[in-house]
Write an enzyme that holds these catalytic residues in place. Sequence first.
Site, short mmCIF file in Angstrom:
data_model
loop_
_atom_site.label_atom_id
_atom_site.label_comp_id
_atom_site.label_asym_id
_atom_site.label_seq_id
_atom_site.Cartn_x
_atom_site.Cartn_y
_atom_site.Cartn_z
N CYS A 1 62.65 -27.46 63.36
CA CYS A 1 63.26 -26.19 62.93
C CYS A 1 64.33 -25.79 63.96
O CYS A 1 65.34 -26.48 64.10
CB CYS A 1 62.16 -25.14 62.77
N HIS B 1 61.28 -26.65 53.84
CA HIS B 1 61.42 -26.53 55.29
C HIS B 1 60.03 -26.58 55.93
O HIS B 1 59.03 -26.20 55.33
CB HIS B 1 62.10 -25.20 55.63
N ASP C 1 64.59 -27.53 51.02
CA ASP C 1 64.71 -26.59 52.13
C ASP C 1 65.73 -25.52 51.74
O ASP C 1 66.93 -25.80 51.65
CB ASP C 1 65.16 -27.33 53.39
#
Length: 291
Positions: free
Chosen positions: A169, A261, A226
Amino acid sequence: MNKPSPEFDSLLPPLTLNRRGFLTTSLATGFTLAAGPVMASTVVTTDTNGLTAGEVKIPVADGSIPAYRAAPAGKTNLGTILVVQEIFGVHEYMKDVCRRFAKLGYLAIAPELYARQGDPSKYTENAKLFAEIVNKVPDAQVMGDLDATAKWAAANGGDPKRLGITGFCWGGRIVWLYSAHNPALKAGVAWYGRLVGDKDAMKPAHPVDIAAKMHAPVLGLYGGEDAGIPVSTVDTMKAALANGSAAAKASSFVVYPKAPHAFHADYRPSYREQEAKDGWAKAQDWFKKYL
């Protein structure tokens, strides 16, 4: 440690250090509250049997920052992997990732890169976490702290000639930037890190801006669903890499079409076991190839 790349450093503002104190002096216990409820049924827990594992202090120019280190007990000259945190800081998930790498024979170390700005584990709202901590962390500071962590690792059982980095991330973006910053780096694995974005004094460059100057090949692991990182930005990054250095050209992407994500974060609802396991296997192969 080799001198960092002047080409990348020219994109960053000078880092002015002071001794105003660090807001975080030790690592969080458990999981960061802002990450939401822990999905206990899917959490991966790696034991410390056969490992030297725990918190250490990394000397930096203006003091010291806490970090979590895991390595095979009694071993030296180990390939080193810098583990760069999610937006939630170095909490239990990041510590476990270090132990997973240590079980594979690496010295893995995750420095708390928000140490000067605050303690992310105390926040319950993502918006406040971003506003009060994450958005106040300069890229230049992060690069310097990672250099200091690599130096510490080299003096504590790591082989400086076999240095890798991985991040998730927020940390996935940092992996790309660090490849342009440190010529001693051999390989990186970036998990769903942003590739493009607005620039400011804290973030004067994004991965797409430094793609041509990379020193180490990076494997990018991304989710096709995502919502925050469109696949189109992966395509933009691929084009930038194709016109770059040898390391840039050697970089590669895997996009999992149905993954969101944070698909590797086994403690969160975003976890996707199949994609997480496949990405982990590919990350291992990448580091075996280059480290």
